[in-house]
Design an enzyme around this catalytic site. Structure first.
Site, PDB file in Angstrom:
ATOM      1  N   CYS A  73       7.653   4.090   5.894  1.00 35.30           N
ATOM      2  CA  CYS A  73       6.840   3.827   4.713  1.00 35.30           C
ATOM      3  C   CYS A  73       7.697   3.383   3.536  1.00 35.30           C
ATOM      4  O   CYS A  73       7.186   3.026   2.487  1.00 35.30           O
ATOM      5  CB  CYS A  73       6.028   5.060   4.336  1.00 35.30           C
ATOM      6  SG  CYS A  73       6.942   6.577   4.465  1.00 35.30           S
ATOM      7  N   CYS A 101       0.841  -1.202   0.000  1.00 35.47           N
ATOM      8  CA  CYS A 101       0.000   0.000   0.000  1.00 35.47           C
ATOM      9  C   CYS A 101       0.878   1.254   0.000  1.00 35.47           C
ATOM     10  O   CYS A 101       0.668   2.179  -0.795  1.00 35.47           O
ATOM     11  CB  CYS A 101      -0.934  -0.024   1.209  1.00 35.47           C
ATOM     12  SG  CYS A 101      -2.163   1.284   1.222  1.00 35.47           S
TER      13      CYS A 101
HETATM   14  S1  SF4 Z   1       0.416   4.695   5.599  1.00 32.18           S
HETATM   15 FE1  SF4 Z   1       0.960   3.420   3.870  1.00 32.18          FE
HETATM   16  S2  SF4 Z   1      -0.156   1.494   4.274  1.00 32.18           S
HETATM   17 FE2  SF4 Z   1      -1.142   3.052   5.490  1.00 32.18          FE
HETATM   18  S3  SF4 Z   1      -2.823   3.799   4.219  1.00 32.18           S
HETATM   19 FE3  SF4 Z   1      -1.043   5.177   3.949  1.00 32.18          FE
HETATM   20  S4  SF4 Z   1      -0.057   4.427   2.145  1.00 32.18           S
HETATM   21 FE4  SF4 Z   1      -1.402   2.777   2.869  1.00 32.18          FE
END
Ligand code: SF4
Length: 242
Positions: A224, A115
């Protein structure tokens, strides 16, 4: 000033520079090809405020995952007004709905790395491909990955110069600057959110927890992926990579 050897020359000198000196050097060396990258946390706000005292025009971009807190979106409006700048919002290639269609629901729970890859790392890579240098607010005391950050370094991962003006600051020093200079900040910080990202992956921290404990809680993930492995101080770069 895109040559790694030239960066190596300033790298050790830059360690004794103030954040303002580091910023001035970056603006001078890269002009419109340098931008502050910020999720608009406390450190980013320090850099934006400092930059506003050094230059009338400077670039700031933020990765808009489309999952940010309403307070963060309000802060973007506030910053644009106060500093008379337009924050460049970088969006993922897939909308939240498209991501769900392609990768399934709640990817941030099943595979937060993927993600973040889709919503942060790819957009960042895309943005950095148009720059000669990026400025970040990472600090050495934040995570084990950030301990080796230099104020000026070659970013191996993305292939450009990375500038970390407050690498040697503490969170306390960041807050002192914000208060002394009356800098706007995300109100969630006052509700025990020292580090703020997406709504799905950020919670308030409990007393005694470190400042990034509220990010991806319970997953073991602390980054991240934006700042991982790309930091390789020039002195340790192999010749072949120069
Ligand atoms: S922090 Fe990373 S894993 Fe969580 S919603 Fe945002 S982009 Fe997606």
């Amino acid at each position: 000033m895109r040559d790694k050897d030239q960066i190596a020359q300033v790298q050790s000198t830059a360690e004794s520079w103030s954040p303002q000196q580091v910023l001035s050097w970056a603006f001078e060396a890269f002009g419109n090809q340098v931008a502050i990258s910020s999720a608009l946390g406390t450190g980013g706000m320090v850099l934006i405020d400092m930059a506003s005292h050094l230059r009338e025009e400077f670039r700031v971009f933020t990765l808009d995952t489309e999952f940010l807190f309403p307070e963060t979106y309000s802060l973007i409006d506030k910053i644009e007004q106060k500093y008379a700048i337009k924050i460049e919002r970088v969006f993922p290639l897939l909308s939240p709905e498209e991501q769900e269609r392609v990768h399934g629901a709640a990817l941030w729970i099943r595979d937060p790395d993927q993600c973040c890859g889709l919503r942060k790392v790819e957009p960042l890579r895309r943005k950095l491909s148009e720059l000669g240098a990026w400025i970040t607010s990472i600090r050495r005391d934040q995570t084990s990955f950030r301990k080796k950050a230099r104020k000026v370094e070659w970013d191996v991962k993305y292939g450009l110069v990375k500038v970390n003006p407050i690498a040697d600051w503490t969170l306390k020093r960041v807050w002192r600057y914000l208060i002394e200079h009356d800098v706007p900040y995300n109100p969630l910080h006052d509700q025990n959110y020292p580090s703020i990202g997406c709504t799905h992956c950020t919670r308030a921290v409990r007393p005694g927890e470190d400042e990034r404990a509220g990010r991806w809680p319970g997953t073991g993930k602390t980054e991240c992926g934006l700042h991982i492995i790309e930091i390789d101080p020039l002195r340790r770069l192999p010749e072949a990579d120069a």
